[in-house]
Write a protein that holds these residues in place. Structure first.
Motif, PDB file in Angstrom:
ATOM      1  N   SER A 199      83.430  89.094   9.422  1.00 34.76           N
ATOM      2  CA  SER A 199      82.954  89.538  10.734  1.00 34.76           C
ATOM      3  C   SER A 199      83.767  90.718  11.251  1.00 34.76           C
ATOM      4  N   ASP A 213      82.946  91.834  14.315  1.00 29.01           N
ATOM      5  CA  ASP A 213      82.782  91.663  15.750  1.00 29.01           C
ATOM      6  C   ASP A 213      83.744  90.615  16.314  1.00 29.01           C
ATOM      7  N   ASP A 214      83.921  89.521  15.575  1.00 34.46           N
ATOM      8  CA  ASP A 214      84.776  88.429  16.029  1.00 34.46           C
ATOM      9  C   ASP A 214      86.091  88.477  15.262  1.00 34.46           C
ATOM     10  N   TYR A 215      87.038  89.243  15.767  1.00 32.82           N
ATOM     11  CA  TYR A 215      88.333  89.409  15.113  1.00 32.82           C
ATOM     12  C   TYR A 215      89.481  88.915  15.997  1.00 32.82           C
ATOM     13  N   ARG A 274      91.971  96.057  17.709  1.00 29.18           N
ATOM     14  CA  ARG A 274      90.520  96.304  17.722  1.00 29.18           C
ATOM     15  C   ARG A 274      90.023  96.724  16.346  1.00 29.18           C
ATOM     16  N   GLU A 306      86.844  99.251  14.786  1.00 27.87           N
ATOM     17  CA  GLU A 306      85.804 100.241  15.070  1.00 27.87           C
ATOM     18  C   GLU A 306      84.929 100.379  13.818  1.00 27.87           C
ATOM     19  N   PRO A 355      77.897 101.050   9.711  1.00 28.20           N
ATOM     20  CA  PRO A 355      77.603  99.629   9.550  1.00 28.20           C
ATOM     21  C   PRO A 355      77.353  99.246   8.086  1.00 28.20           C
TER      22      PRO A 355
END
Length: 163
Positions: free
Chosen positions: A54, A56-58, A66, A68, A72
């Protein structure tokens, strides 16, 4: 018949093996470090896969501030809490089996491969990094760096999975 998890038994489920070694490319100098970390989680491979892959869920990662996504499904940047940006380019993605990428930042470049095995409701991860330092002063430290990073990653993952 050899079961998948019999392969990790010598390391023990709670004390998986980690191997660090230097490779000499025939030129009489140290060129890269290879580190391998194995661990068993008492949960479904899909849950482990989804957590590891994932972008998104880190929040479970104690080292990151964060992520980025640049492209994709193929390229992303992780930013550590220390401000170091590492670019990852995904080179292989076989859902719930294999995940690989090239990585590069101001200090290192290399390749990471993650293998995922499932048996009897348990998941075995087998993560290998080949890392080369860009700065000569870091060469003696790269092995310790990899060991610390991999141990922290697996501890964070275990906590996130509750396994």
């Amino acid at each position: 018949m050899v079961r998948i998890f019999d392969m990790i038994e010598p390391f023990g489920a709670n004390k998986p093996g980690i191997i660090h070694r230097w490779l000499d490319r025939g030129k009489g100098k140290i060129t890269m470090a290879i580190a391998n970390k194995k661990a068993v989680f008492h949960c479904d491979v899909k849950k482990v896969w989804d957590t590891v892959t994932s972008l998104d869920d880190y929040g479970w990662r104690s080292d990151l501030s964060r992520i980025e996504v640049l492209e994709p499904g193929s390229k992303f940047v992780e930013y550590t809490k220390d401000g170091i940006a590492t670019t990852f380019t995904i080179t292989l993605l076989e859902p719930m089996k294999r995940y690989e990428f090239d990585m590069e930042n101001e200090n290192i470049h290399g390749h990471w491969a993650g293998l995922f095995f499932s048996e009897d409701g348990k998941t075995l991860i087998d993560f290998t990094e080949d890392v080369k330092t860009k700065k000569i002063l870091l060469k003696p430290l790269i092995s310790l760096y990899l060991k610390k990073q991999q141990a922290a990653y697996v501890a964070d993952l275990r906590k996130a999975l509750g396994a």
